[in-house]
Design a protein around this motif. Sequence first.
Motif, PDB file in Angstrom:
ATOM      1  N   PHE A 130      -5.421  -2.545   0.871  1.00 20.81           N
ATOM      2  CA  PHE A 130      -4.173  -2.615   1.635  1.00 20.81           C
ATOM      3  C   PHE A 130      -4.249  -3.682   2.724  1.00 20.81           C
ATOM      4  CE2 PHE A 130      -4.006   1.575  -0.272  1.00 20.81           C
ATOM      5  CZ  PHE A 130      -2.702   1.613  -0.732  1.00 20.81           C
ATOM      6  N   ARG A 131      -5.419  -3.860   3.280  1.00 22.36           N
ATOM      7  CA  ARG A 131      -5.576  -4.883   4.320  1.00 22.36           C
ATOM      8  C   ARG A 131      -5.384  -6.292   3.764  1.00 22.36           C
ATOM      9  NH1 ARG A 131      -9.965  -1.104   5.705  1.00 22.36           N
ATOM     10  NH2 ARG A 131      -9.357   0.014   7.598  1.00 22.36           N
ATOM     11  N   LYS A 132      -5.587  -6.460   2.478  1.00 23.51           N
ATOM     12  CA  LYS A 132      -5.419  -7.780   1.865  1.00 23.51           C
ATOM     13  C   LYS A 132      -3.960  -8.147   1.648  1.00 23.51           C
ATOM     14  CE  LYS A 132      -9.867  -7.670  -0.558  1.00 23.51           C
ATOM     15  NZ  LYS A 132     -10.543  -7.590  -1.889  1.00 23.51           N
ATOM     16  N   ILE A 133      -3.072  -7.147   1.556  1.00 24.53           N
ATOM     17  CA  ILE A 133      -1.666  -7.462   1.238  1.00 24.53           C
ATOM     18  C   ILE A 133      -0.708  -7.189   2.396  1.00 24.53           C
ATOM     19  CG2 ILE A 133      -2.089  -6.890  -1.192  1.00 24.53           C
ATOM     20  CD1 ILE A 133      -0.094  -4.457  -0.579  1.00 24.53           C
ATOM     21  N   ALA A 134      -1.133  -6.395   3.375  1.00 23.48           N
ATOM     22  CA  ALA A 134      -0.211  -5.984   4.436  1.00 23.48           C
ATOM     23  C   ALA A 134      -0.428  -6.775   5.716  1.00 23.48           C
ATOM     24  CB  ALA A 134      -0.373  -4.493   4.711  1.00 23.48           C
ATOM     25  N   GLY A 135       0.672  -7.014   6.419  1.00 26.44           N
ATOM     26  CA  GLY A 135       0.543  -7.680   7.704  1.00 26.44           C
ATOM     27  C   GLY A 135      -0.189  -6.826   8.713  1.00 26.44           C
ATOM     28  N   LYS A 136       0.040  -5.519   8.645  1.00 25.71           N
ATOM     29  CA  LYS A 136      -0.615  -4.591   9.559  1.00 25.71           C
ATOM     30  C   LYS A 136      -0.876  -3.292   8.804  1.00 25.71           C
ATOM     31  CE  LYS A 136      -0.021  -2.275  14.067  1.00 25.71           C
ATOM     32  NZ  LYS A 136       0.907  -2.092  15.219  1.00 25.71           N
ATOM     33  N   VAL A 137      -2.078  -2.750   8.976  1.00 25.55           N
ATOM     34  CA  VAL A 137      -2.438  -1.463   8.378  1.00 25.55           C
ATOM     35  C   VAL A 137      -2.969  -0.559   9.479  1.00 25.55           C
ATOM     36  CG1 VAL A 137      -3.949  -0.253   6.748  1.00 25.55           C
ATOM     37  CG2 VAL A 137      -3.006  -2.487   6.143  1.00 25.55           C
ATOM     38  N   ASN A 138      -2.418   0.630   9.578  1.00 27.66           N
ATOM     39  CA  ASN A 138      -2.981   1.578  10.549  1.00 27.66           C
ATOM     40  C   ASN A 138      -3.074   2.961   9.917  1.00 27.66           C
ATOM     41  OD1 ASN A 138      -0.277   2.375  10.605  1.00 27.66           O
ATOM     42  ND2 ASN A 138      -0.336   2.863  12.783  1.00 27.66           N
ATOM     43  N   ASP A 139      -3.560   3.901  10.704  1.00 29.28           N
ATOM     44  CA  ASP A 139      -3.835   5.250  10.225  1.00 29.28           C
ATOM     45  C   ASP A 139      -2.562   6.086  10.266  1.00 29.28           C
ATOM     46  OD1 ASP A 139      -4.973   7.615   9.473  1.00 29.28           O
ATOM     47  OD2 ASP A 139      -6.155   7.894  11.303  1.00 29.28           O
ATOM     48  N   SER A 140      -2.210   6.689   9.149  1.00 30.48           N
ATOM     49  CA  SER A 140      -1.027   7.552   9.085  1.00 30.48           C
ATOM     50  C   SER A 140      -1.281   8.956   9.599  1.00 30.48           C
ATOM     51  CB  SER A 140      -0.539   7.647   7.635  1.00 30.48           C
ATOM     52  OG  SER A 140      -1.510   8.284   6.819  1.00 30.48           O
TER      53      SER A 140
ATOM     54  N   ARG B  65       8.709  -4.694  -3.350  1.00 31.26           N
ATOM     55  CA  ARG B  65       9.818  -4.130  -2.571  1.00 31.26           C
ATOM     56  C   ARG B  65       9.788  -4.544  -1.108  1.00 31.26           C
ATOM     57  NH1 ARG B  65      11.031   1.632  -5.646  1.00 31.26           N
ATOM     58  NH2 ARG B  65      10.388   0.883  -7.710  1.00 31.26           N
ATOM     59  N   GLY B  66       8.923  -5.485  -0.792  1.00 26.21           N
ATOM     60  CA  GLY B  66       8.895  -6.027   0.556  1.00 26.21           C
ATOM     61  C   GLY B  66       8.521  -5.019   1.621  1.00 26.21           C
ATOM     62  N   LEU B  67       7.527  -4.190   1.314  1.00 25.67           N
ATOM     63  CA  LEU B  67       7.121  -3.128   2.237  1.00 25.67           C
ATOM     64  C   LEU B  67       5.749  -3.389   2.857  1.00 25.67           C
ATOM     65  CD1 LEU B  67       8.242  -0.064   0.070  1.00 25.67           C
ATOM     66  CD2 LEU B  67       9.425  -1.007   2.076  1.00 25.67           C
ATOM     67  N   THR B  68       5.334  -4.639   2.925  1.00 26.72           N
ATOM     68  CA  THR B  68       3.965  -4.955   3.353  1.00 26.72           C
ATOM     69  C   THR B  68       3.857  -5.333   4.833  1.00 26.72           C
ATOM     70  OG1 THR B  68       4.270  -7.248   2.633  1.00 26.72           O
ATOM     71  CG2 THR B  68       3.286  -5.702   1.049  1.00 26.72           C
ATOM     72  N   ASP B  69       4.948  -5.253   5.561  1.00 28.71           N
ATOM     73  CA  ASP B  69       4.887  -5.655   6.968  1.00 28.71           C
ATOM     74  C   ASP B  69       3.952  -4.768   7.774  1.00 28.71           C
ATOM     75  OD1 ASP B  69       5.611  -7.064   9.349  1.00 28.71           O
ATOM     76  OD2 ASP B  69       6.965  -5.412   9.847  1.00 28.71           O
TER      77      ASP B  69
ATOM     78  N   ASP C 235       7.418   1.691  14.175  1.00 34.93           N
ATOM     79  CA  ASP C 235       7.690   0.469  13.412  1.00 34.93           C
ATOM     80  C   ASP C 235       6.844   0.386  12.141  1.00 34.93           C
ATOM     81  OD1 ASP C 235       9.093  -1.874  12.968  1.00 34.93           O
ATOM     82  OD2 ASP C 235       7.548  -3.120  13.900  1.00 34.93           O
ATOM     83  N   VAL C 236       6.742   1.499  11.419  1.00 30.92           N
ATOM     84  CA  VAL C 236       5.999   1.555  10.161  1.00 30.92           C
ATOM     85  C   VAL C 236       6.963   1.314   9.000  1.00 30.92           C
ATOM     86  CG1 VAL C 236       4.667   3.038   8.617  1.00 30.92           C
ATOM     87  CG2 VAL C 236       4.251   3.106  11.085  1.00 30.92           C
ATOM     88  N   SER C 237       6.632   0.372   8.139  1.00 26.95           N
ATOM     89  CA  SER C 237       7.492   0.063   6.989  1.00 26.95           C
ATOM     90  C   SER C 237       7.365   1.111   5.899  1.00 26.95           C
ATOM     91  CB  SER C 237       7.129  -1.307   6.411  1.00 26.95           C
ATOM     92  OG  SER C 237       7.155  -2.311   7.387  1.00 26.95           O
ATOM     93  N   ALA C 238       6.127   1.541   5.636  1.00 28.69           N
ATOM     94  CA  ALA C 238       5.894   2.486   4.542  1.00 28.69           C
ATOM     95  C   ALA C 238       4.615   3.266   4.782  1.00 28.69           C
ATOM     96  CB  ALA C 238       5.805   1.755   3.208  1.00 28.69           C
ATOM     97  N   LEU C 239       4.636   4.534   4.381  1.00 26.87           N
ATOM     98  CA  LEU C 239       3.431   5.355   4.302  1.00 26.87           C
ATOM     99  C   LEU C 239       2.948   5.339   2.855  1.00 26.87           C
ATOM    100  CD1 LEU C 239       4.609   8.583   6.196  1.00 26.87           C
ATOM    101  CD2 LEU C 239       3.274   6.713   7.152  1.00 26.87           C
ATOM    102  N   VAL C 240       1.655   5.231   2.666  1.00 27.48           N
ATOM    103  CA  VAL C 240       1.061   5.408   1.340  1.00 27.48           C
ATOM    104  C   VAL C 240       0.075   6.564   1.455  1.00 27.48           C
ATOM    105  CG1 VAL C 240      -0.231   4.384  -0.546  1.00 27.48           C
ATOM    106  CG2 VAL C 240       1.310   2.959   0.823  1.00 27.48           C
ATOM    107  N   VAL C 241       0.296   7.628   0.687  1.00 24.25           N
ATOM    108  CA  VAL C 241      -0.557   8.817   0.789  1.00 24.25           C
ATOM    109  C   VAL C 241      -1.179   9.135  -0.561  1.00 24.25           C
ATOM    110  CG1 VAL C 241       0.738   9.781   2.726  1.00 24.25           C
ATOM    111  CG2 VAL C 241       1.386  10.404   0.400  1.00 24.25           C
ATOM    112  N   ARG C 242      -2.396   9.657  -0.497  1.00 27.55           N
ATOM    113  CA  ARG C 242      -3.116  10.118  -1.685  1.00 27.55           C
ATOM    114  C   ARG C 242      -3.550  11.568  -1.582  1.00 27.55           C
ATOM    115  NH1 ARG C 242      -8.114   7.158  -4.152  1.00 27.55           N
ATOM    116  NH2 ARG C 242      -8.266   9.325  -4.773  1.00 27.55           N
ATOM    117  N   ALA C 243      -3.774  12.063  -0.386  1.00 27.80           N
ATOM    118  CA  ALA C 243      -4.205  13.453  -0.230  1.00 27.80           C
ATOM    119  C   ALA C 243      -3.163  14.381  -0.850  1.00 27.80           C
ATOM    120  CB  ALA C 243      -4.389  13.788   1.249  1.00 27.80           C
TER     121      ALA C 243
END
Length: 405
Positions: free
Chosen positions: A141-151, A106-110, A21-29
Motif C-alpha cells: 500500500f505504501r508503494k501506491i498511496a500518497g499517504k498510508v496510516n493506521d485505521s 477508482r482514484g482512492l490512493t490519496d 481526510d481518509v480516502s479509503a479504508l482497506v480491511v482484512r480482519a
Amino acid sequence: MSWPVDHVKLDRVRALMKDQDVSALVVRAPDNMLYLTNYWCMKGYDAAIFPREGEPILIALEPQLADATRNSWTKDIQLFKSYDERDPRPPQFRALDLALEILRQRGLTDHVAIELNMGTQSADRMVGEPTTPTQFYFDAFRKIAGKVNDSTPLLNEARSIKTSQEIERMRLANELAALAMDYTREHMRPGMKESEVGGMYEGFVHGLGVGYKGRVEMARAFTLVWSGKGIATFTATGDRPIQKNEPTLFEIWVCADGYWTDLTKNACPGELTPEYHKLLDLLLKVFNEAVKTARDGASFPDLDRLIRSRITEGGYPGQPSHAICHGVGARAHEFPYAHQAGSGAMRKNMVLAIEPGIYWPGGGGLRLEDNFLITETGNEKLCTYPDDFRLLNAENAVPRTENCG
C-alpha cells in the motif's frame, strides 16, 4: 445471515474518515469486514475497500460468491481464485493484487488507512485460524498511496458505540449463551470431565444456534471449564472431574454471525461449601456495586479502582490479575478497556464486559462476568443466567441481590 444495511454505523465511520481526510479504508480482519460489509468471511483471505464516498467493494473468495451475495451490504463484489493454476502464491496475495488495482482504478490512493496495529482479531467463520498480513502486504500500500496510516484508532472509536442492530445481534448471542448454560447445568454431573462438560456446552450452542429463530446462520461457542481447585486464570480446560459442592466455572465466548458474548458463569452440583458461600457473597457485593456505577459518563479509571479496592478490603489484595472491564462486539475483547492509570468514560450504547474475580493460592476461586449495555441512567444486563447461581437451586435459594443500575 442477511441484515438490513446499518446506515447508522456506516455513516459514523464515514464522518470519522472525513474528519481525518481518509480516502479509503482497506480491511482484512474478519471482524472489521463484518462491521463494514456484513460479510463474515469463511477463510480470512478476503478484503474490503470502504471509500469515504460511494459503495464499498467486497473482495471475496470465488467459491463464496453465493454467501457474499446473500449477506453482504454491497453489490460491488470482486472475486479472486482460491487456487489458480498460473499462480503458486497463497490466495491472499491475489486478494491484495485486486485491492491495489481497485484503489488505483477508482482514484482512492490519496490517503489509505489499513490495519497496522490490530493486536488481536476475531476468527473467520470456518476454522478459527486467523490469516494475518505479512510485511509484504503493508509495504504494497505504501508503494501506491500518497499517504498510508493506521485505521485501528478510527475503527476502534466507531465500533465502541453499538447501533440498535448490533445490540439486537448481541442479544441473540447472549440468549444462546444462557440457554446453553441452563442445558449444561441440568445435564452435568459430578465426576464428568471438565472437557466433557465444555463439549456439552459448545455442542449445544452449535446445534441450537445454527438457524436459531431463523435469524442466525452460524453459531459457535468456545469455553474454558474449571471445577473446584481447577479454577484459575489463563489455564486450559483439563480432564479434572466436576466437583460436588464446589463451583464449576465456565469462561464463555458465544459467537452468532460474528457478534460475540464474553461471559463467566458458574454452576454447582450440590450445596456450596461455607467458604464458597462467603467468597460468592463478597464477590457479588463487589460486582453489584460496580454495576450500579456503570452508566453514560462514568469513569473507566474509577471503575477499575473501585473493584480492586473493594476486593482488597475483602482480604484479597492484588486481585484479580486480569482486566476488569472491556468492550464486546464484533470481537469478544475490544476497545475500550478500563484501567486506573488510563482515561476515558463510558458512553451510551457501549456494551461492556465487567468481570471481577478472586482466586485462591493453590487453586479455586470465582469470577463473575456479564455484558452490560450502557444507558443514560444505568445499564442493561444482556444475559439472563444469574450471577448468584445459588438462585438456581430452589432448596437453597437466597434473596436475589442483582441490580443493573
